[in-house]
Write an enzyme that holds these catalytic residues in place. Structure first.
Site, PDB file in Angstrom:
ATOM      1  N   ASP A 120     -12.832  -1.192   1.650  1.00 46.39           N
ATOM      2  CA  ASP A 120     -11.780  -2.025   1.074  1.00 46.39           C
ATOM      3  C   ASP A 120     -12.406  -3.183   0.282  1.00 46.39           C
ATOM      4  O   ASP A 120     -13.350  -3.826   0.755  1.00 46.39           O
ATOM      5  CB  ASP A 120     -10.936  -2.573   2.239  1.00 46.39           C
ATOM      6  CG  ASP A 120      -9.680  -3.283   1.789  1.00 46.39           C
ATOM      7  OD1 ASP A 120      -8.835  -2.630   1.164  1.00 46.39           O
ATOM      8  OD2 ASP A 120      -9.547  -4.493   2.064  1.00 46.39           O
ATOM      9  N   ASP A 170     -10.795   3.900   6.612  1.00 45.13           N
ATOM     10  CA  ASP A 170     -10.801   2.718   5.757  1.00 45.13           C
ATOM     11  C   ASP A 170     -11.602   1.657   6.507  1.00 45.13           C
ATOM     12  O   ASP A 170     -11.369   1.451   7.701  1.00 45.13           O
ATOM     13  CB  ASP A 170      -9.342   2.240   5.601  1.00 45.13           C
ATOM     14  CG  ASP A 170      -9.032   1.772   4.206  1.00 45.13           C
ATOM     15  OD1 ASP A 170      -9.795   0.929   3.705  1.00 45.13           O
ATOM     16  OD2 ASP A 170      -8.033   2.224   3.617  1.00 45.13           O
ATOM     17  N   HIS A 225      -1.782   3.472  -2.528  1.00 43.20           N
ATOM     18  CA  HIS A 225      -0.731   2.782  -1.774  1.00 43.20           C
ATOM     19  C   HIS A 225      -0.423   1.378  -2.291  1.00 43.20           C
ATOM     20  O   HIS A 225       0.450   0.708  -1.738  1.00 43.20           O
ATOM     21  CB  HIS A 225      -1.153   2.710  -0.303  1.00 43.20           C
ATOM     22  CG  HIS A 225      -2.404   1.906  -0.120  1.00 43.20           C
ATOM     23  ND1 HIS A 225      -3.618   2.304  -0.625  1.00 43.20           N
ATOM     24  CD2 HIS A 225      -2.620   0.707   0.462  1.00 43.20           C
ATOM     25  CE1 HIS A 225      -4.530   1.402  -0.338  1.00 43.20           C
ATOM     26  NE2 HIS A 225      -3.955   0.421   0.319  1.00 43.20           N
ATOM     27  N   ASP A 226      -1.160   0.915  -3.291  1.00 45.18           N
ATOM     28  CA  ASP A 226      -0.928  -0.443  -3.802  1.00 45.18           C
ATOM     29  C   ASP A 226      -0.188  -0.460  -5.128  1.00 45.18           C
ATOM     30  O   ASP A 226       0.250  -1.518  -5.576  1.00 45.18           O
ATOM     31  CB  ASP A 226      -2.267  -1.162  -4.008  1.00 45.18           C
ATOM     32  CG  ASP A 226      -2.958  -1.485  -2.695  1.00 45.18           C
ATOM     33  OD1 ASP A 226      -2.246  -1.723  -1.702  1.00 45.18           O
ATOM     34  OD2 ASP A 226      -4.202  -1.493  -2.660  1.00 45.18           O
ATOM     35  N   GLU A 252     -13.816   0.455  -3.075  1.00 45.54           N
ATOM     36  CA  GLU A 252     -12.695   0.049  -3.917  1.00 45.54           C
ATOM     37  C   GLU A 252     -13.199  -1.095  -4.797  1.00 45.54           C
ATOM     38  O   GLU A 252     -13.511  -2.177  -4.300  1.00 45.54           O
ATOM     39  CB  GLU A 252     -11.518  -0.438  -3.062  1.00 45.54           C
ATOM     40  CG  GLU A 252     -10.317  -0.815  -3.909  1.00 45.54           C
ATOM     41  CD  GLU A 252      -9.295  -1.709  -3.188  1.00 45.54           C
ATOM     42  OE1 GLU A 252      -8.152  -1.770  -3.648  1.00 45.54           O
ATOM     43  OE2 GLU A 252      -9.659  -2.346  -2.179  1.00 45.54           O
TER      44      GLU A 252
HETATM   45  C1  NOJ Z   1      -6.856  -3.514  -0.774  1.00 45.60           C
HETATM   46  C2  NOJ Z   1      -5.900  -2.634  -0.036  1.00 45.60           C
HETATM   47  O1  NOJ Z   1      -5.785  -1.418  -0.744  1.00 45.60           O
HETATM   48  C3  NOJ Z   1      -4.588  -3.379   0.048  1.00 45.60           C
HETATM   49  O2  NOJ Z   1      -3.556  -2.575   0.557  1.00 45.60           O
HETATM   50  C4  NOJ Z   1      -4.799  -4.593   0.916  1.00 45.60           C
HETATM   51  O3  NOJ Z   1      -3.624  -5.373   0.928  1.00 45.60           O
HETATM   52  C5  NOJ Z   1      -5.952  -5.443   0.380  1.00 45.60           C
HETATM   53  N1  NOJ Z   1      -7.097  -4.670   0.034  1.00 45.60           N
HETATM   54  C6  NOJ Z   1      -6.392  -6.433   1.417  1.00 45.60           C
HETATM   55  O4  NOJ Z   1      -7.076  -5.772   2.435  1.00 45.60           O
END
Ligand code: NOJ
Length: 538
Positions: free
Chosen positions: A205, A104, A327-328, A262
């Protein structure tokens, strides 16, 4: 019959990628937190699953305010995950097993504990001042109305120098200034460091956030409500695409590396915006996460619409990627509505994921149908959950430890797990599902195997047969002379499905039928939540 000329296998395009949240995959040292040696221990499992690469959420040195998405050194492994030697061992052993490693990479911000930020904060004259985004306030208020993604102003006042710095996320995550050429060069050196070690690529990211308006104009707000901000001047600026093209140039100077951006858009599934980052297919990121499948409702037609919109937006030479969970967000199995037939729905969704055109990403635990886990107020670790409880309980529920076996703590740790395990771990785990021929895990394994051995499934064109309006989504995948037919019933009712013409073929994988038999078919009765794949002759 397969086509005469075998095209080469491009791992990130034709293979399957598995996403590991390292804190929760496997703990090897007993501190209750997953680590690199734990991942090494489970390489055999991943090999058996049949995946081609792993994307590992951040493991760099970090104060862990956002569990690694706040980096204080891009060249060091955080001790909680192990050492650089552990990482090199993982890389070597994964490569020996034919598994690539994707890290990442967080370009938008660092931790406020990163030496760059500490130096940048020292004075207005700091040589690194311009590496971050600093600005004067206006009469005791922040420079403009920009909001952080986690709520509140995106500006934080630094008492020492009297200026505000920008943070698109938590105040402990100051935004880097990608308009500064020196920062640009230095950051690229951090990426080269890992590429030179042999890392196979990066998941980038929030790559669509890295550039902001030069003039710092206020973002428009809807209905005068500050929280309803449209991120016109803070997201998807042209310069983000420019930086992405430079990343592609960097990756192109190595062999076989990949970048996955992303691209979280508002509204989710704004595929045109996501596709811009592919920059014509050859010049931008290799793959863009666009979230449209994740946000699609459980309905064959809705899936059809998001899939066709995504494919139609791709530039010539662009390649899609598909994902159900991360994971979010909530785990996919719990997003399917009505809380009924979830296992069956998970099999339909897995069949879609692994037979659609594009690179599939599997979030750890998805293959055994891991559920969201209730995390009590006391157990919450996610800063978002802490901030918004009880309105929003955070992201921990989709980050709980992998359920390996029915032993204490599901075989994840011998210590106290950093997040609770789901209560169902003794009945839902890898060991138990390995032993059941029709388990979700074995369905994933069979699909991955089939996808690898049949060209249409990993590289063929996608030709819809239905648009899902009657509950069935069906499509062909086709290369040269080989054609596969995928039939998915999203409903709990038996349905009649008709092909436009008689076909001769055989079932190769199905939730409802025995594989193997050759048959003529045109009209078929498709069972409730049936997922069937057939090899079809012309
Ligand atoms: C996206 C990531 O997937 C998330 O987990 C993170 O909190 C934010 N970006 C900030 O880096």
């Amino acid at each position: 019959m397969s086509s005469q000329k075998k095209e080469s296998w491009i791992w990130w395009k034709h293979g399957v990628i598995y996403h590991i949240y390292p804190r929760s995959f496997q703990d090897a040292d007993g501190d209750g937190i997953g680590d690199i040696r734990g991942i090494i221990r489970r390489l055999g499992y991943l090999k058996e699953l049949g995946i081609d690469g792993i994307w590992i959420s951040p493991m760099y040195k970090s104060p862990m305010v956002d569990f690694g998405y706040d980096v204080s050194s891009y060249r060091e492994i955080d001790p909680v995950f192990g050492t650089m030697d552990d990482f090199m061992e993982l890389l070597g052993k994964a490569h020996d097993a034919g598994i690539r490693i994707i890290l990442d990479m967080i370009l938008n911000h660092t931790s406020n504990q990163h030496p760059w930020f500490i130096e940048s904060s020292e004075s207005l004259a700091s040589p690194k001042r311009n590496w971050y985004i600093w600005k004067e306030g206006t009469m005791g208020t922040p420079p403009n109305n920009w909001k952080s993604a986690v709520g509140g102003s995106a500006w934080n006042l630094d008492e020492q120098t009297g200026q505000y710095y920008l943070h698109s996320f938590f105040k402990e995550q100051p935004d880097l200034n990608w308009r500064d050429p020196e920062l640009h060069g230095v950051f690229f050196d951090e990426m080269k460091f890992w590429l030179d070690l042999g890392v196979d690529g990066f998941r980038l990211d929030v790559i669509n956030l890295i550039a902001k308006d030069k003039k710092f104009r206020n973002n428009p707000v809807l209905l005068g409500i500050p929280a309803l901000q449209q991120h016109v001047y803070t997201r998807n600026r042209k310069r983000s695409v420019t930086v992405v093209t430079k990343i592609r140039e960097l990756l192109n100077s190595y062999e076989n590396r990949v970048s996955i951006g992303e691209i979280y858009t508002h509204p989710p599934g704004d595929v045109k915006t996501a596709a811009r980052y592919l920059a014509g297919g050859e010049n931008g990121i290799h793959l863009a996460f666009d979230f449209s499948l994740i946000f699609s409702t459980w309905n064959a037609h809705a899936y059809y619409k998001s899939i066709t919109a995504w494919y139609a937006s791709l530039p010539e030479g662009g390649w899609p990627c598909n994902v159900l969970s991360n994971h979010d967000l909530l785990r996919s199995i719990d997003r399917f509505p009505w809380r009924t037939n979830r296992e069956e729905k998970a099999k339909v969704a897995a069949t879609l994921l692994l037979t659609m055109m594009g690179t599939p990403f599997i979030y750890y635990g998805e293959e055994i149908g891991m559920h969201n886990t209730h995390v009590s107020k006391k157990q919450i670790r996610d800063p978002l959950g802490k901030r918004y409880w009880p309105l929003f309980t955070g992201r921990d529920k989709a980050r709980t430890p992998m359920q390996w076996n029915p032993e204490p703590n599901g075989g994840f740790t011998t210590g106290k797990p950093w997040l609770p395990l789901n209560r169902d771990f003794s009945s839902r785990n890898v060991k138990q599902q390995e032993g059941e021929p029709y388990s979700l895990l074995n369905h994933y394994r069979n699909l991955i195997k089939l996808r690898r051995s049949h060209e249409p499934l990993h590289r063929g064109s996608w030709l819809p047969v239905t648009n899902g309006q009657r509950g069935i989504l069906a499509y062909f995948r086709k290369t040269g002379e080989e054609r596969m037919l995928v039939i998915l019933n999203f409903t709990g009712r038996q349905k009649t499905f008709s092909l436009p013409e008689h076909s001769y073929g055989k079932v190769v994988l199905s939730t409802h039928r025995s594989p193997g038999e050759f048959n003529y078919f045109q009209h078929m009765q498709i069972g409730a939540f049936e997922a069937t794949i057939c090899l079809v002759s012309e």
